[in-house]
Design a protein around this motif. Structure first.
Motif, PDB file in Angstrom:
ATOM      1  N   GLY A 155       0.923  -1.252   0.013  1.00 23.05           N
ATOM      2  CA  GLY A 155       0.032   0.165   0.005  1.00 23.05           C
ATOM      3  C   GLY A 155       1.029   1.377  -0.072  1.00 23.05           C
ATOM      4  O   GLY A 155       0.536   2.174   0.674  1.00 23.05           O
ATOM      5  N   ARG A 156       1.932   1.253  -0.789  1.00 24.31           N
ATOM      6  CA  ARG A 156       2.764   2.425  -0.878  1.00 24.31           C
ATOM      7  C   ARG A 156       2.838   2.780  -2.309  1.00 24.31           C
ATOM      8  O   ARG A 156       2.463   2.107  -3.090  1.00 24.31           O
ATOM      9  N   THR A 157       3.262   4.018  -2.490  1.00 24.92           N
ATOM     10  CA  THR A 157       3.579   4.506  -3.926  1.00 24.92           C
ATOM     11  C   THR A 157       4.782   3.588  -4.360  1.00 24.92           C
ATOM     12  O   THR A 157       5.782   3.274  -3.638  1.00 24.92           O
ATOM     13  N   ALA A 158       4.853   3.460  -5.510  1.00 26.17           N
ATOM     14  CA  ALA A 158       5.855   2.631  -6.261  1.00 26.17           C
ATOM     15  C   ALA A 158       7.190   3.399  -5.939  1.00 26.17           C
ATOM     16  O   ALA A 158       8.169   2.807  -6.097  1.00 26.17           O
ATOM     17  N   PHE A 159       7.309   4.675  -6.305  1.00 22.94           N
ATOM     18  CA  PHE A 159       8.564   5.496  -6.107  1.00 22.94           C
ATOM     19  C   PHE A 159       9.086   5.372  -4.765  1.00 22.94           C
ATOM     20  O   PHE A 159      10.413   5.227  -4.578  1.00 22.94           O
ATOM     21  N   ALA A 160       8.372   5.494  -3.664  1.00 24.83           N
ATOM     22  CA  ALA A 160       8.719   5.196  -2.335  1.00 24.83           C
ATOM     23  C   ALA A 160       9.486   3.765  -2.247  1.00 24.83           C
ATOM     24  O   ALA A 160      10.548   3.778  -1.689  1.00 24.83           O
ATOM     25  N   CYS A 161       8.771   3.162  -2.875  1.00 20.91           N
ATOM     26  CA  CYS A 161       9.534   1.347  -2.912  1.00 20.91           C
ATOM     27  C   CYS A 161      10.729   1.547  -3.687  1.00 20.91           C
ATOM     28  O   CYS A 161      11.848   0.866  -3.231  1.00 20.91           O
ATOM     29  N   LEU A 162      10.518   2.234  -4.919  1.00 22.18           N
ATOM     30  CA  LEU A 162      11.953   2.214  -5.790  1.00 22.18           C
ATOM     31  C   LEU A 162      13.254   2.858  -4.945  1.00 22.18           C
ATOM     32  O   LEU A 162      14.170   2.248  -4.897  1.00 22.18           O
ATOM     33  N   LEU A 163      12.839   3.929  -4.179  1.00 25.79           N
ATOM     34  CA  LEU A 163      13.685   4.405  -3.410  1.00 25.79           C
ATOM     35  C   LEU A 163      14.284   3.984  -2.107  1.00 25.79           C
ATOM     36  O   LEU A 163      15.518   3.657  -1.960  1.00 25.79           O
ATOM     37  N   ALA A 164      13.557   3.094  -1.657  1.00 27.49           N
ATOM     38  CA  ALA A 164      13.803   2.182  -0.326  1.00 27.49           C
ATOM     39  C   ALA A 164      14.735   1.185  -1.149  1.00 27.49           C
ATOM     40  O   ALA A 164      15.859   0.727  -0.446  1.00 27.49           O
ATOM     41  N   VAL A 165      14.030   0.469  -2.085  1.00 30.97           N
ATOM     42  CA  VAL A 165      15.054  -0.617  -2.791  1.00 30.97           C
ATOM     43  C   VAL A 165      16.355  -0.285  -3.099  1.00 30.97           C
ATOM     44  O   VAL A 165      17.294  -1.101  -2.868  1.00 30.97           O
ATOM     45  N   ARG A 166      16.537   1.045  -3.829  1.00 29.45           N
ATOM     46  CA  ARG A 166      17.854   1.352  -4.287  1.00 29.45           C
ATOM     47  C   ARG A 166      18.739   1.682  -2.941  1.00 29.45           C
ATOM     48  O   ARG A 166      20.075   1.192  -2.938  1.00 29.45           O
ATOM     49  N   GLY A 167      18.167   2.196  -1.942  1.00 27.34           N
ATOM     50  CA  GLY A 167      18.903   2.342  -0.558  1.00 27.34           C
ATOM     51  C   GLY A 167      19.602   0.968  -0.224  1.00 27.34           C
ATOM     52  O   GLY A 167      20.681   0.860   0.206  1.00 27.34           O
TER      53      GLY A 167
END
Lengths: 222, 128
Positions: A155-167
């Motif tokens: 239930g998050r935005t895709a961008f938030a997850c992409l940023l977390a995943v890159r980190g």
């Protein structure tokens, strides 16, 4: 190659109303030249407490993927319901560039954006600091879901997850599944902004000789 | 923006000394709503910059009160000419958001502003 921002720009000047379908990727909805909604198959749709706020966040989330797409856009004139206040193309383009910059600053390899991710088995660090979302991703990454699919399930935005995943990739806590034949998993082309081949997939292995000489030089200096 | 959020921001602007208030999506740094002094060109830059601060605080163990890490409710910056109050919403709104309130140093009262902001943020994130 289609340039979505360019097409949006001309629709803005013509004050067009309708939907711009971007291949199989999704669509942008335009009212009198301004973008009032967007959906992408890489971004979960709107949902949450406040409908307008959710719609606005979902619009920018989907636009990040659509503006970077190479798919052929097709415009259809039709009445459009405004889910959000109209956003100018310039704002969308600026935001897309800024987001791409944030992602690349976290970890410059976009491969983790589109592949199923899984946590590493061994953490080669003494301590680890995570954001709440990074913890959620590590707890849910199972090697079968891509960051976009995790975003939908969490239930998050895709961008938030992409940023977390890159980190997490930068901290060597997360990795992509072993490379698989292209398009074997879903039968569709690689989703998301095109991977950027000019960037190294991993840091080059350290040159031991160079490090030894550097160390010797430093010791001599000291 | 929806009436509810615009209404909350408008009420935040009635806090004595309030000069500008921006609602920011913490995940992306996007300014999703704003009220008050219109520096529209800078609004998105400001939101992105304030988000960097929030992220830095959230990931700094040095700024946690307990070893396990407590939640951050507010971040306050006191400048010679004004106060910045960054009030974080809980995790259950649409994504994580924070409100950035700029308060005039002369006309503003930090304690009062904190109290009013907390009430309004809770109202904004509470069930409809």
């Amino acid at each position: 190659m289609a340039d979505i921002p360019e097409v949006l720009g001309s629709l803005e000047r013509a004050r067009g109303t309708g939907s711009l379908r971007v291949g199989e990727e999704g669509a942008l909805h335009i009212r009198r030249g301004l973008v009032t909604g967007a959906e992408s198959r890489h971004a979960p749709g709107a949902g949450g407490h406040d409908p307008e706020l959710a719609a606005l966040l979902a619009l920018f989330d989907a636009a990040y993927f659509l503006l970077g797409s190479d798919a052929e856009p097709v415009f259809t004139e039709e009445p459009v319901d405004a889910a959000s206040p109209g956003i100018t193309v310039a704002t969308l383009v600026h935001e897309q560039r800024r987001r791409r910059g944030l992602l690349d600053a976290a970890w410059p390899d976009g491969a983790v954006d589109v592949a199923p991710v899984e946590p590493v088995r061994r953490v080669r660090r003494q301590r680890v600091i995570l954001t709440g979302l990074q913890a959620e991703i590590l707890l849910n990454a199972d090697g079968t879901r891509t960051p976009a699919e995790l975003a939908r399930d969490l239930g998050r935005t895709a961008f938030a997850c992409l940023l977390a995943v890159r980190g997490l990739a930068a901290a060597s806590l997360l990795r992509t599944e072993a490379p698989e034949p292209e398009a074997a998993r879903t039968g569709t082309p690689r989703p998301g902004p095109a991977p950027r081949p000019e960037l190294p997939a991993e840091w080059a292995p350290a040159d031991q000789d160079l490090l030894t000489r550097l160390r010797t030089a430093l010791v001599e200096l000291g | 923006m929806g009436v509810r959020i615009d209404d909350c921001l408008a009420r935040m602007m009635t806090i004595p000394g309030a000069q500008r208030v921006t609602l920011v999506d913490c995940a992306s740094g996007l300014a999703v709503a704003a009220a008050g002094r219109e520096d529209l060109v800078d609004q998105h830059e400001d939101a992105a910059g304030a988000t960097d601060v929030v992220r830095a605080v959230l990931t700094a163990p040095a700024l946690s009160a307990t070893p396990a890490g407590d939640d951050v409710e507010e971040i306050i910056v006191c400048g010679t000419d004004g106060y910045h109050l960054l009030a974080l919403t809980g995790a259950d709104l649409d994504g994580h958001l924070f409100v950035h309130l700029l308060l005039d140093r002369e006309k503003g009262n930090l304690a009062l502003a904190r109290l009013r902001m907390r009430g309004l943020v809770d109202e904004m994130t509470g069930p409809k």
